[in-house]
Design an enzyme around this catalytic site. Sequence first.
Site, PDB file in Angstrom:
ATOM      1  N   LEU A  36      11.490 -19.762  -5.336  1.00  0.00           N
ATOM      2  CA  LEU A  36      10.441 -18.992  -4.656  1.00  0.00           C
ATOM      3  C   LEU A  36       9.073 -19.206  -5.303  1.00  0.00           C
ATOM      4  O   LEU A  36       8.935 -19.147  -6.520  1.00  0.00           O
ATOM      5  CB  LEU A  36      10.798 -17.495  -4.715  1.00  0.00           C
ATOM      6  CG  LEU A  36       9.765 -16.532  -4.132  1.00  0.00           C
ATOM      7  CD1 LEU A  36       9.706 -16.660  -2.612  1.00  0.00           C
ATOM      8  CD2 LEU A  36      10.076 -15.091  -4.524  1.00  0.00           C
ATOM      9  N   ASP A  56       0.832  -1.216   0.000  1.00  0.00           N
ATOM     10  CA  ASP A  56       0.000   0.000   0.000  1.00  0.00           C
ATOM     11  C   ASP A  56       0.863   1.260   0.000  1.00  0.00           C
ATOM     12  O   ASP A  56       2.019   1.236   0.430  1.00  0.00           O
ATOM     13  CB  ASP A  56      -0.920  -0.026   1.235  1.00  0.00           C
ATOM     14  CG  ASP A  56      -2.075   0.954   1.113  1.00  0.00           C
ATOM     15  OD1 ASP A  56      -2.398   1.368  -0.026  1.00  0.00           O
ATOM     16  OD2 ASP A  56      -2.645   1.313   2.157  1.00  0.00           O
ATOM     17  N   HIS A  80       2.085   3.483  -8.972  1.00  0.00           N
ATOM     18  CA  HIS A  80       1.960   2.047  -9.240  1.00  0.00           C
ATOM     19  C   HIS A  80       3.156   1.561 -10.054  1.00  0.00           C
ATOM     20  O   HIS A  80       3.686   0.481  -9.838  1.00  0.00           O
ATOM     21  CB  HIS A  80       0.659   1.745  -9.983  1.00  0.00           C
ATOM     22  CG  HIS A  80      -0.570   2.144  -9.211  1.00  0.00           C
ATOM     23  ND1 HIS A  80      -0.752   1.791  -7.888  1.00  0.00           N
ATOM     24  CD2 HIS A  80      -1.663   2.873  -9.553  1.00  0.00           C
ATOM     25  CE1 HIS A  80      -1.910   2.284  -7.467  1.00  0.00           C
ATOM     26  NE2 HIS A  80      -2.479   2.947  -8.458  1.00  0.00           N
TER      27      HIS A  80
HETATM   28  C1  IPE Z   1      -5.133  -2.809  -0.018  1.00  0.00           C
HETATM   29  O1  IPE Z   1      -4.870  -1.465  -0.218  1.00  0.00           O
HETATM   30  C2  IPE Z   1      -5.147  -3.542  -1.319  1.00  0.00           C
HETATM   31  C3  IPE Z   1      -3.859  -3.671  -2.000  1.00  0.00           C
HETATM   32  C4  IPE Z   1      -2.721  -3.272  -1.530  1.00  0.00           C
HETATM   33  C5  IPE Z   1      -3.883  -4.342  -3.275  1.00  0.00           C
HETATM   34  P1  IPE Z   1      -6.054  -0.416  -0.336  1.00  0.00           P
HETATM   35  O2  IPE Z   1      -5.432   0.914  -0.537  1.00  0.00           O
HETATM   36  O3  IPE Z   1      -7.045  -0.850  -1.332  1.00  0.00           O
HETATM   37  O4  IPE Z   1      -6.705  -0.519   1.119  1.00  0.00           O
HETATM   38  P2  IPE Z   1      -7.750   0.442   1.850  1.00  0.00           P
HETATM   39  O5  IPE Z   1      -8.869   0.672   0.925  1.00  0.00           O
HETATM   40  O6  IPE Z   1      -7.023   1.701   2.167  1.00  0.00           O
HETATM   41  O7  IPE Z   1      -8.127  -0.299   3.080  1.00  0.00           O
HETATM   42  C1  IPE Z   2      -1.666   0.267  -3.308  1.00  0.00           C
HETATM   43  O1  IPE Z   2      -1.442   1.633  -3.309  1.00  0.00           O
HETATM   44  C2  IPE Z   2      -1.899  -0.292  -4.683  1.00  0.00           C
HETATM   45  C3  IPE Z   2      -3.268  -0.789  -4.903  1.00  0.00           C
HETATM   46  C4  IPE Z   2      -4.203  -0.812  -4.025  1.00  0.00           C
HETATM   47  C5  IPE Z   2      -3.564  -1.303  -6.230  1.00  0.00           C
HETATM   48  P1  IPE Z   2      -2.642   2.664  -3.272  1.00  0.00           P
HETATM   49  O2  IPE Z   2      -3.032   2.973  -4.669  1.00  0.00           O
HETATM   50  O3  IPE Z   2      -3.742   2.162  -2.415  1.00  0.00           O
HETATM   51  O4  IPE Z   2      -1.942   3.906  -2.607  1.00  0.00           O
HETATM   52  P2  IPE Z   2      -2.562   4.895  -1.541  1.00  0.00           P
HETATM   53  O5  IPE Z   2      -3.067   4.088  -0.394  1.00  0.00           O
HETATM   54  O6  IPE Z   2      -3.663   5.642  -2.226  1.00  0.00           O
HETATM   55  O7  IPE Z   2      -1.417   5.776  -1.164  1.00  0.00           O
HETATM   56 MG    MG Z   3      -4.146   2.365  -0.443  1.00  0.00          MG
END
Ligand code: IPE
Ligand code: IPE
Ligand code: MG
Length: 250
Positions: A135, A24, A41
């Site tokens: 892995l 995240d 990303h």
């Molecule tokens: C969790 O992150 C999902 C992934 C890392 C793929 P999110 O950014 O979607 O989580 P929430 O919505 O903040 O809980």
């Molecule tokens: C995690 O990073 C990637 C996915 C959930 C696909 P985020 O896109 O949720 O990044 P934040 O949480 O908005 O910083």
């Molecule tokens: Mg996120």
Amino acid sequence: MNKDLREKVRELGDVPKHIAIIMDGNGRWAKMNSLPRAAGHKEGINSVREIVRVCGEIDVSFLTLYTFSSENWNRPETEVSAIMKLLFSTIRKEIDNLDKNNVRLTTIGNLNDLPKETRKNIKNGISQTRDNTGLNLILALSYGSRQELIRAIRRIGNRIESSQIKSDDITDDVLESELYSAGVPDPDLVIRTGGEYRLSNFLLWQAAYSELLITEKHWPEFRENELLNGIIDYQNRQRRFGQTDEQIKA
Ligand code: IPE
Ligand code: IPE
Ligand code: MG
């Protein structure tokens, strides 16, 4: 490569057999750097490449990466399609290298939700790397733990309806055998980058006794040193599984 940290990990003993990561913070990392979210990303892929390589090198057996959740479909269409494009191009570009490094690719989640060409190239990657013995890289794609549990319960229901088993026969093992992750040991360590203290529908059953590590680092900043420090933190803990300190030491 950080030799000191690697040496320390070796000295401290077993590395976690299975590490699962909630990757995240890509969006916030991008914002911090005045970039569009998709650039976060994209940069996150560099972390994936490095973490996969290091896990292979230090003999972690299973690495599960929460790549796209069932709830992430609710993001703006432009972001979802940017992520799907990245997923497609990354697998295409990286698969030969993964294969060469003896990585075995699998997935958990509902692959049918993915665009057809992405699904196809993932399936090709899975079959290309099927016989590898290094892995095990498990991508959680369109994954949600509640959906996984509902699916498992339905499948057990079908087995009961067709008289293959009785409800009294349901054990941990029976439930586990119907999860996407059937055959994979529970994660020893679940890491969440980006500083949020939640599981976001990730491995609710499997993480019942996992050690949790939450770091403020955004995923694009999470590299070898952060991983090794996380493993050292894990190695310094005592896993008690309900028992007492004295019992564990005996
Ligand atoms: C969790 O992150 C999902 C992934 C890392 C793929 P999110 O950014 O979607 O989580 P929430 O919505 O903040 O809980
Ligand atoms: C995690 O990073 C990637 C996915 C959930 C696909 P985020 O896109 O949720 O990044 P934040 O949480 O908005 O910083
Ligand atoms: Mg996120």
